[in-house]
Scaffold this motif. Structure first.
Motif, PDB file in Angstrom:
ATOM      1  N   GLU A 186       0.727  -1.193  -0.038  1.00  0.00           N
ATOM      2  CA  GLU A 186       0.119   0.047  -0.169  1.00  0.00           C
ATOM      3  C   GLU A 186       1.018   1.291   0.016  1.00  0.00           C
ATOM      4  N   GLN A 188       1.927   4.520  -1.569  1.00  0.00           N
ATOM      5  CA  GLN A 188       1.143   5.255  -2.625  1.00  0.00           C
ATOM      6  C   GLN A 188       2.025   6.086  -3.603  1.00  0.00           C
ATOM      7  N   THR A 216      -6.054  -5.584  -8.453  1.00  0.00           N
ATOM      8  CA  THR A 216      -5.598  -4.519  -7.364  1.00  0.00           C
ATOM      9  C   THR A 216      -5.910  -3.164  -7.786  1.00  0.00           C
ATOM     10  N   LYS A 217      -5.482  -2.958  -9.212  1.00  0.00           N
ATOM     11  CA  LYS A 217      -5.955  -1.646  -9.645  1.00  0.00           C
ATOM     12  C   LYS A 217      -6.780  -1.767 -10.756  1.00  0.00           C
ATOM     13  N   LYS A 218      -7.774  -1.237 -10.990  1.00  0.00           N
ATOM     14  CA  LYS A 218      -8.858  -1.404 -11.883  1.00  0.00           C
ATOM     15  C   LYS A 218      -9.207  -0.404 -12.981  1.00  0.00           C
ATOM     16  N   ASP A 283     -11.511  10.268  -7.464  1.00  0.00           N
ATOM     17  CA  ASP A 283     -11.308   8.765  -7.205  1.00  0.00           C
ATOM     18  C   ASP A 283     -11.429   7.752  -8.276  1.00  0.00           C
ATOM     19  N   ASP A 286      -7.375   4.490  -9.966  1.00  0.00           N
ATOM     20  CA  ASP A 286      -6.576   4.091  -8.705  1.00  0.00           C
ATOM     21  C   ASP A 286      -5.095   3.907  -8.888  1.00  0.00           C
ATOM     22  N   LEU A 287      -4.766   4.261 -10.255  1.00  0.00           N
ATOM     23  CA  LEU A 287      -3.170   4.145 -10.486  1.00  0.00           C
ATOM     24  C   LEU A 287      -2.919   4.917 -11.639  1.00  0.00           C
ATOM     25  N   SER A 313      -5.647  10.302  -4.530  1.00  0.00           N
ATOM     26  CA  SER A 313      -5.784   9.186  -3.643  1.00  0.00           C
ATOM     27  C   SER A 313      -5.311   8.001  -4.467  1.00  0.00           C
ATOM     28  N   ALA A 314      -4.996   8.411  -5.739  1.00  0.00           N
ATOM     29  CA  ALA A 314      -4.452   7.038  -6.614  1.00  0.00           C
ATOM     30  C   ALA A 314      -2.886   6.726  -6.348  1.00  0.00           C
ATOM     31  N   THR A 315      -2.522   5.642  -6.514  1.00  0.00           N
ATOM     32  CA  THR A 315      -0.999   5.344  -6.398  1.00  0.00           C
ATOM     33  C   THR A 315      -0.612   5.947  -7.437  1.00  0.00           C
TER      34      THR A 315
END
Length: 782
Positions: A186, A188, A216-218, A283, A286-287, A313-315
């Motif tokens: 986790e 970031q 894990t990342k969509k 959001d 997520d990546l 909020s994304a990696t």
């Protein structure tokens, strides 16, 4: 029963080590790989020739689920101790980022645990005590901090397999696994530092693939700041993502895709309605993967940083060859310390990147300076300020047209002497300089330009036709353009696989920019005979090679000033590439630079000449050295043989002299250019003894004549004698390597004497023929 100590290393592997590993539960087909070569061997360049050095090969690498290397085993024959291979194995394990290391001689194993979590770092194991995959995987996860079920699912997801056997290189696998594991923990903000030409985009694809396929990342966004980077990525490395992927290019966003590729410029702008990224919710992604992250988003006050802040909020994964670390900008301050780094030096050492030689050319007016006569005007009537102008002024404040012609002439001479169609990038100070250089090169290459007007092209951000030829320049299958003059446009993101000459006629003070320019030549393309490249330096830019920052770890010197209001810098126009410092041509030849009020004086009648010219090679420790071929040969040979006696002993004991020459070649000895310099009629043996140990040489013919005088052939039958006499003549003509291969008996003039089997039978069989050949060699080198 066979004595264990008489077995070869390979027999020890087959009879003892492999069965022990399989018995411990390792699958022979998916988890055990033997004799794994994981580097390609450093390319060593001297003169116009090159050779490859030794590659690194592990006896065993053990994998968990085929994509995560867990252990290295180094095998030795039974005449060695059980731990004799440990230091070599630790070297490999360090390179491969493997935590568990074993050495074996067939009696048992010495086990070294690099995790630091074991009670005892090293201990001996019996053959039946080798640890199982589950045991080592449990230790690995504990070491890496992989604790949850989702983290395990993320880490265990395999690579994309194209079915063609293309697997990530070892350093790419290290980069991918380190990144995946960081995401699983986790983390970031993640930074990957990989030298130009080492496959950052392919590495990014495999990271995205594994994170996406594992769930894990969509939803993923790939950001770049140059159109060519996005298009190359979408059409090449990212192609397997297929229908799940789209490039953002419209004002209305289709949110049904899972993977988006975009230019910063396509989703943001100075006006609110240009900030298309706000059509996504904060959001949504997520990546986010940021290519060349040292540029657009590196600065906190960059107008492009707002995209990353919006999707905070994304990696965020940053990719760069050159992290930017100044007092005002820091890649590491934002992303954190790199989870993986692979430098240009490492890439060259491993043989994955092309080494370079430097041709340093100093021009008299650059070094000695030039001062105008009192009241002198330039060619357009502008009075020249009375002071001394030197290298820092050339092509910025002062344009000496004959200097431009001299640089163009040296480029032309080099290409004519090597390959007139070798792809060449000439980095100039600005667009005006690039255009003048284009004209000078056109005038010096009339025949080539007659073949194609595109032989020389200016490829800069302001010129549509030149930019349109960029794809043709980087395409190995397209001959034209051959020479590209440029300023900033081609410093990054240009995958010029066959670029063999990089010309630096630009003032370069930024280490980041210098690395990017050098990176244009570092790719290898064996299909087009591109193994190394030349840097031709006219403005002392290559002095930056001596800077510790060139290949050292990035050091944070950033000094944030939170109380200072941010001042957004100007960004390049959408979908284009700016050329810094591009001057305006006023039409008369006197040039002013926009925003500076600075004037360029243009002078056409000042004579210039080359003050000094020298060639420098890259040494094994990554430093540029000015060294003659003879000096280099001497040091190379003496690394392996400290004295003449050592060399003679090895030479005389060797069953095949070619094996010794091959080993020396892998260590950097190039006999062909040495023979060009010392004499083509000398045998390899004499070249080495003469240059490395100061022995007077004999020609091959002289050695052959000495053997004839001894008249020892008379003890053989007529046909065998004729074979030996012919072998001696072949030696006199071509050298020892050719006569050592028994296949020579199938060639002229031997095949006119009989079949190869008949000729061998004349000696009484193959062992007797080989013995006669060795006796001939003994007489040759007596």
């Amino acid at each position: 029963m066979t004595d264990k100590k008489s077995l070869s290393e390979r027999d020890i592997c087959t009879k003892y080590i492999t069965p022990a590993v399989i018995q411990a539960g390792w699958d022979l087909f998916t988890q055990i790989r033997e004799e794994v070569s994981f580097t390609k061997g450093r390319i060593i360049v001297r003169g116009k020739l090159h050779t490859r050095g030794e590659l690194k090969r592990a006896d065993y690498i053990l994998y968990y689920k085929s994509n995560i290397p867990l252990a290295v085993i180094e095998a030795k024959d039974n005449s060695h101790g059980v731990g004799s291979g440990m230091q070599q194995a630790l070297n490999y394990a360090e390179t491969l980022a493997v935590p568990f290391v074993f050495s074996s001689n067939g009696n048992g194993f010495l086990f070294h645990d690099r995790t630091g979590l074991a009670d005892q770092t090293e201990r001996e194991l019996r053959l039946d005590e080798f640890p199982s995959p589950a045991e080592l995987w449990q230790r690995y996860c504990l070491w890496k901090g992989i604790a949850t079920e989702q983290a395990l699912k993320t880490v265990e997801m395999p690579y994309y397999d194209d079915g063609l056997g293309r697997a990530p290189r070892y350093y790419q696998a290290n980069a991918i696994n380190n990144t995946i594991e960081a995401v699983a923990r986790e983390q970031q903000r993640i930074l990957l530092v990989m030298a130009t030409g080492t496959g950052k985009t392919y590495t990014a694809f495999q990271i995205i693939w594994r994170l996406w396929k594992s769930g894990t990342k969509k939803r993923i966004l790939f950001l770049a700041d140059r159109n060519i980077l996005v298009d190359q990525t979408k059409n090449n490395d990212f192609k397997p993502l297929g229908a799940a992927m789209t490039k953002i290019s419209k004002r209305e966003i289709d949110k049904s895709y899972e993977i988006y590729l975009s230019l910063y410029q396509a989703v943001t702008g100075s006006e609110e309605d240009q900030n298309i990224y706000k059509q996504f919710s904060p959001d949504f992604f997520d990546l986010i993967v940021i290519d060349e992250c040292h540029r657009g988003s590196a600065s906190e006050d960059s107008a492009w940083r707002v995209i990353l802040d919006y999707f905070s909020s994304a990696t965020h994964i940053g990719l760069t060859a050159t992290p930017k670390e100044t007092r005002d900008v820091s890649s590491i301050y934002y992303f954190g310390e790199p989870v993986f780094s692979y430098t240009l030096k490492q890439g060259i050492d491993d043989g994955f990147l092309a080494p370079y030689k430097v041709v340093r050319i100093d021009i008299d007016k650059d070094l000695q300076g030039w001062r105008p006569n009192k009241g002198q005007a330039d060619k357009n009537g502008l009075m020249i300020e009375d002071r001394i102008y030197n290298q820092i002024d050339m092509d910025r404040t002062l344009v000496l047209e004959k200097r431009t012609e001299l640089v163009a002439r040296k480029i032309t001479e080099y290409l004519t002497a090597t390959d007139p169609y070798a792809k060449t990038i000439v980095f100039c100070d600005d667009i005006d300089h690039a255009e003048r250089m284009r004209q000078a090169l056109v005038n010096l290459n009339p025949e080539r330009v007659k073949e194609s007007r595109k032989y020389v092209m200016r490829i800069t951000g302001d010129e549509i036709e030149g930019k349109a030829e960029l794809d043709n320049f980087i395409n190995p299958e397209e001959r034209y353009p051959v020479i590209a003059t440029t300023s900033k446009l081609m410093t990054t993101g240009v995958d010029a696989q066959t670029c063999k000459l990089v010309v630096l006629d630009q003032h370069i003070k930024s280490m980041t920019e210098f690395k990017q320019m050098i990176g244009r030549g570092t790719r290898i393309n064996e299909d087009y005979d591109k193994y190394w490249f030349t840097i031709m330096d006219f403005k002392k830019a290559t002095e930056l090679f001596a800077d510790e920052a060139f290949d050292g770890p990035p050091i944070v010197i950033y000094e944030p000033e939170p109380d200072q209001p941010p001042v957004p810098p100007e960004e390049p126009p959408a979908g284009d590439d700016s050329e810094a410092g591009a001057p305006n041509d006023t039409g008369g030849g006197t040039i002013t630079e926009p925003g500076t009020g600075r004037v360029k004086y243009v002078i056409g009648d000042v004579t210039v000449y080359v003050l000094s010219e020298r060639v420098q090679y890259l040494s094994a420790d990554g430093k540029l050295i000015t060294e003659s071929l003879k000096d280099y040969t001497r040091s190379t040979v003496r690394r392996d043989y400290s004295s003449l006696n050592d060399f003679l002993l090895s030479w005389n004991k060797a069953d095949r002299k070619a094996a010794i020459l091959k080993e020396l070649e892998e260590h950097g000895l190039l006999l062909e250019p040495l023979a060009d310099e010392v004499g083509k009629d000398f045998d390899a043996f004499d070249l080495i003894c003469h240059v490395a140990f100061d022995q007077p040489p004999l020609t091959r013919r002289e050695r052959a004549e000495q053997v004839k005088k001894r008249n020892y052939f008379t003890k053989y039958g007529e046909q065998a004698r004729r074979v030996l006499e012919t072998l001696l003549e072949k030696y006199a003509d071509t050298g020892i390597q050719n006569i050592e291969d028994i296949k020579i008996l199938t060639l002229d003039p031997f095949k006119n004497m009989g079949t190869a089997s008949e000729l061998v039978s004349a000696f009484g069989g193959k062992p007797a023929y080989m013995a006669a050949l060795h006796e001939l060699e003994e007489h040759l080198y007596a």
